[in-house]
Write an enzyme that holds these catalytic residues in place. Sequence first.
Site, PDB file in Angstrom:
ATOM      1  N   TRP A 129       0.860  -1.197   0.000  1.00 12.58           N
ATOM      2  CA  TRP A 129       0.000   0.000   0.000  1.00 12.58           C
ATOM      3  C   TRP A 129       0.897   1.249   0.000  1.00 12.58           C
ATOM      4  O   TRP A 129       1.862   1.321   0.780  1.00 12.58           O
ATOM      5  CB  TRP A 129      -0.894  -0.045   1.240  1.00 12.58           C
ATOM      6  CG  TRP A 129      -1.776   1.146   1.446  1.00 12.58           C
ATOM      7  CD1 TRP A 129      -2.543   1.767   0.501  1.00 12.58           C
ATOM      8  CD2 TRP A 129      -1.983   1.845   2.679  1.00 12.58           C
ATOM      9  NE1 TRP A 129      -3.226   2.797   1.085  1.00 12.58           N
ATOM     10  CE2 TRP A 129      -2.906   2.888   2.408  1.00 12.58           C
ATOM     11  CE3 TRP A 129      -1.495   1.700   3.975  1.00 12.58           C
ATOM     12  CZ2 TRP A 129      -3.340   3.766   3.389  1.00 12.58           C
ATOM     13  CZ3 TRP A 129      -1.923   2.570   4.953  1.00 12.58           C
ATOM     14  CH2 TRP A 129      -2.835   3.584   4.664  1.00 12.58           C
ATOM     15  N   ASP A 210      -1.522  -6.117   8.942  1.00 13.33           N
ATOM     16  CA  ASP A 210      -2.397  -4.980   8.653  1.00 13.33           C
ATOM     17  C   ASP A 210      -3.693  -5.516   8.027  1.00 13.33           C
ATOM     18  O   ASP A 210      -3.689  -6.037   6.912  1.00 13.33           O
ATOM     19  CB  ASP A 210      -1.684  -4.011   7.697  1.00 13.33           C
ATOM     20  CG  ASP A 210      -2.501  -2.745   7.496  1.00 13.33           C
ATOM     21  OD1 ASP A 210      -3.386  -2.471   8.332  1.00 13.33           O
ATOM     22  OD2 ASP A 210      -2.253  -2.025   6.513  1.00 13.33           O
ATOM     23  N   LYS A 245     -13.589  -0.160   5.560  1.00 14.62           N
ATOM     24  CA  LYS A 245     -14.177  -0.828   4.402  1.00 14.62           C
ATOM     25  C   LYS A 245     -15.304  -1.772   4.807  1.00 14.62           C
ATOM     26  O   LYS A 245     -16.376  -1.732   4.228  1.00 14.62           O
ATOM     27  CB  LYS A 245     -13.119  -1.622   3.627  1.00 14.62           C
ATOM     28  CG  LYS A 245     -11.730  -1.023   3.637  1.00 14.62           C
ATOM     29  CD  LYS A 245     -11.546   0.133   2.704  1.00 14.62           C
ATOM     30  CE  LYS A 245     -10.275   0.866   3.075  1.00 14.62           C
ATOM     31  NZ  LYS A 245      -9.558   1.460   1.994  1.00 14.62           N
TER      32      LYS A 245
HETATM   33  C1  LMR Z   1      -6.633   2.867  -0.568  1.00 17.66           C
HETATM   34  O1  LMR Z   1      -5.674   2.099  -0.531  1.00 17.66           O
HETATM   35  O2  LMR Z   1      -7.032   3.379  -1.619  1.00 17.66           O
HETATM   36  C2  LMR Z   1      -7.384   3.159   0.695  1.00 17.66           C
HETATM   37  O3  LMR Z   1      -6.861   2.413   1.738  1.00 17.66           O
HETATM   38  C3  LMR Z   1      -7.485   4.603   0.990  1.00 17.66           C
HETATM   39  C4  LMR Z   1      -6.195   5.209   1.462  1.00 17.66           C
HETATM   40  O4  LMR Z   1      -6.199   5.808   2.531  1.00 17.66           O
HETATM   41  O5  LMR Z   1      -5.190   5.104   0.777  1.00 17.66           O
END
Ligand code: LMR
Length: 397
Positions: A129, A210, A245
Site C-alpha cells: 500500500w 495490517d 471498508k
Molecule cells: C486505498 O488504498 O485506496 C485506501 O486504503 C485509501 C487510502 O487511505 O489510501
Amino acid sequence: MFAKTDLLAPDAILGLTKLSATDKREEKIDLGVGVYRTEDGATPVMGAVDLAERAVIKKQTTKAYTPAEGAPGFCEAILKLVFGPDSEQVASGRTIAVQSPGGCGALRLAGELLARNEAAGISAGAPTWANHKPLLAAAGLDVHMIPYYDVKTSMIDFDGFLASVKKLGPTDVLLLHGACHNPTGADLSHEQIDAVIDIAAERGFLPLIDTAYHGFATDLETDAYIVREMTRRLPEVLITYSCSKNFGLYRERTGAIIFAGRNPEQAAAVQSHIINIARASYSMPPAHGGAIVSEILHSPELTQIWRDELTTMNQAMRNSRKLLVDAARESGLGNQLSYITEQNGMFSLLPMTIEDVTVMREEFAIYIVGAGRINLCGVHGGNVGYLVQSLNQVLNR
Ligand code: LMR
C-alpha cells in the site's frame, strides 16, 4: 519559519481522487481510491450502520471524554470478531485492543510502539500500500522492501519472499497483509501462511498484520486465518484493524490496534504504552464510529444485517472481476487478465507502467493508482466495454 517551505506533490491515492473529481469527461472511469462503490458509483451508508447510528444517537446522553481504550464495548466486540467467540487468545487475557483513528491511526501507533522498543526495521513485501512506507517511516522505523509479487507473472513470488523472511531475526518486524492484499489482491494461501509461521517461530521476528479488508475475500472466519493462526502459534503478534471498508465507516476514522502477547501482564504493559503514545498525540480516539461498530456487534439482529451486506458486497466485487476478465478475453486481450478472478478484495494490479497509467488518465479518462492498481468496484456492465477497449490500446501499443 515557513519562508522556504516547498510545495509537496499530492498524495498518490488521495491526490488522484481530487483530480478525478474535477474531470468532467463523460466516459470517465474512476478505479482509484479503495472505497466500495455500487454500480451507479455511490458509496451508500450500510443499512446496519444506519440503524446502529440512529440507536447510538437515541441513547446518547453526553459528549464527555471516552476511555483511552475507545468507545465502551468496542474493543471487546472487535476482539470477538477478529478471534471468534471462544478463542483462547481473548479468554486468557493475553490479547488487548485499543481503538484508533482508522487503520492509519493503528499503523502509526504500531510504528511508534515498535520504534520505542527499538525494532531494527520493518520488512514489507513489494509492492505494498502506497502509504505503508511513509507512515511507518514517519513513526521512526526503517522500512525495507522485500520481494512479494512478481508483476511479470502476476503471481506471488513466494520463494523470493521466503528467502528474505528467513533472514529476519528477533529484532525485526515483518509487515503482512490480512486478507485482500493492497495493491495486488494476491493473498498468501493458508499453506503459505503456515510456512511463514514456521519461520517466524524459528527466527523470532514479530509479525505485524495490517487488516483492512476483513470479510472482503471469503468470509469473516476464513479471512481471519492469518491472525488467528499466527496468534495461536507465535508468542507476540501485532495487528492493525480498519473498520473503514467492512463497516463502510471511512470518514468516521474507526480502527484498532491489537496485541496478542505471552500473558495478561505483558499485554497490559504493551497496552499502557499504546495508550501513552496516543495520549501524546491525539489523546483518545473519536467515539462515534466505535459506538456504531459496538452497537452492531452487540446486537444479533444488526450483526446479521451487516454480515448479509458484507456478503452482497463481496459477491459484487467477485462479479466485477469476472466481468472484466470475460470482457478482456472477448476484446482481444486474450487471457492477459485472467489472474484477476483468482485474487481477492477490491484491488488487482494491471500489467502496466506508470507511463501507461498516465496515458489511461490523460487520453482515456480512466483513473488508476500508481503503476496499475485498479479498484474493481469501479468496473460494471456499463463501462467494462470502454475499459477493455482502452486497455487493449494501451497494453498492446
Ligand atoms: C486505498 O488504498 O485506496 C485506501 O486504503 C485509501 C487510502 O487511505 O489510501
